[in-house]
Design an enzyme around this catalytic site. Sequence first.
Site, PDB file in Angstrom:
ATOM      1  N   GLY A  86     -16.577  -0.936   2.681  1.00 40.08           N
ATOM      2  CA  GLY A  86     -16.982  -0.923   4.081  1.00 40.08           C
ATOM      3  C   GLY A  86     -17.095  -2.359   4.551  1.00 40.08           C
ATOM      4  N   SER A 118     -13.624  -2.473  -2.940  1.00 41.23           N
ATOM      5  CA  SER A 118     -13.539  -3.287  -1.722  1.00 41.23           C
ATOM      6  C   SER A 118     -14.788  -4.140  -1.549  1.00 41.23           C
ATOM      7  CB  SER A 118     -13.291  -2.369  -0.523  1.00 41.23           C
ATOM      8  OG  SER A 118     -13.018  -3.091   0.637  1.00 41.23           O
ATOM      9  N   ALA A 119     -15.644  -3.835  -0.574  1.00 38.99           N
ATOM     10  CA  ALA A 119     -16.862  -4.615  -0.368  1.00 38.99           C
ATOM     11  C   ALA A 119     -17.735  -4.616  -1.615  1.00 38.99           C
ATOM     12  CB  ALA A 119     -17.642  -4.070   0.826  1.00 38.99           C
ATOM     13  N   HIS A 155      -7.810  -6.035  -1.290  1.00 39.84           N
ATOM     14  CA  HIS A 155      -6.854  -5.671  -0.231  1.00 39.84           C
ATOM     15  C   HIS A 155      -5.880  -6.813   0.078  1.00 39.84           C
ATOM     16  CE1 HIS A 155      -9.246  -2.102   0.612  1.00 39.84           C
ATOM     17  NE2 HIS A 155     -10.302  -2.842   0.868  1.00 39.84           N
ATOM     18  N   GLU A 190      -3.299  -3.751  -3.309  1.00 41.34           N
ATOM     19  CA  GLU A 190      -3.741  -2.368  -3.271  1.00 41.34           C
ATOM     20  C   GLU A 190      -3.310  -1.608  -4.522  1.00 41.34           C
ATOM     21  OE1 GLU A 190      -5.917  -2.873  -1.290  1.00 41.34           O
ATOM     22  OE2 GLU A 190      -5.588  -1.524   0.410  1.00 41.34           O
TER      23      GLU A 190
END
Length: 241
Positions: A86, A118-119, A155, A190
């Site tokens: 997020g 991700s985060a 990413h 990715e």
Amino acid sequence: MNLLLLSNSTAPGRRYLDHALDEIRDVLGAARELLFVPYAGADHDRYTAQVAAALKPLGVGVTGVHTAADPARAVREADAVFTGGGNSFRLLKALHAHGLVTAVRERVAAGAPYLGSSAGTNMACPTLRTTNDMPIVQPPSFESFGLLPFQINPHYQDAPADRTHMGETRAERLTEFLQENDVPVVALREGTWLRRDGDRLALGGTEAGGVLFRRGAEPRELSTGHDLSALLTEPVRFDHR
């Protein structure tokens, strides 16, 4: 430490976390209860339910840390911790507010598996300075968990040869970071991830691989399976402010 750090949580054409379920099963080992940290998103209940549904086939129960009366205590008692993706700034602000930066660091150092996407992968680094996110809120510090002595850029995207967008490429942004910080950055394309098992660190996932950025050196392509254990001995050369 036992870490699984995903570039992304959803692969094209597949369900949430489906592309990494085998690796998740391996990193969790005997753990059957997982504490999920949903603070990077806005709807914590919905986010936690999504994770619970994804991990149900593994026989793993999921509890959101936001439901705990004492989140730091919940972390200290967790069998495993997963921090979802997020907005990294929103996530880190909440982590500091609930006293979880130190709590997660200590619990993982004591042996609990840590998963990030991700985060949540950004949080495994000393700071969030190599996130791709917009600073929609202001955390009191950029200090994150520091489970690794180097930075990660999830990413990661290569610039297309015929690009018309005239803003900086991701590689140019990371070069700017290295102008101010002499710290390696592992850029994850990715479908890839980093897996740490004790003193061993390797790049996993799809054949997309990654890129290693260092100050004063050309970016180095990394293939899946590449042993990055030497990065675990890197000194941290910047503060967390």
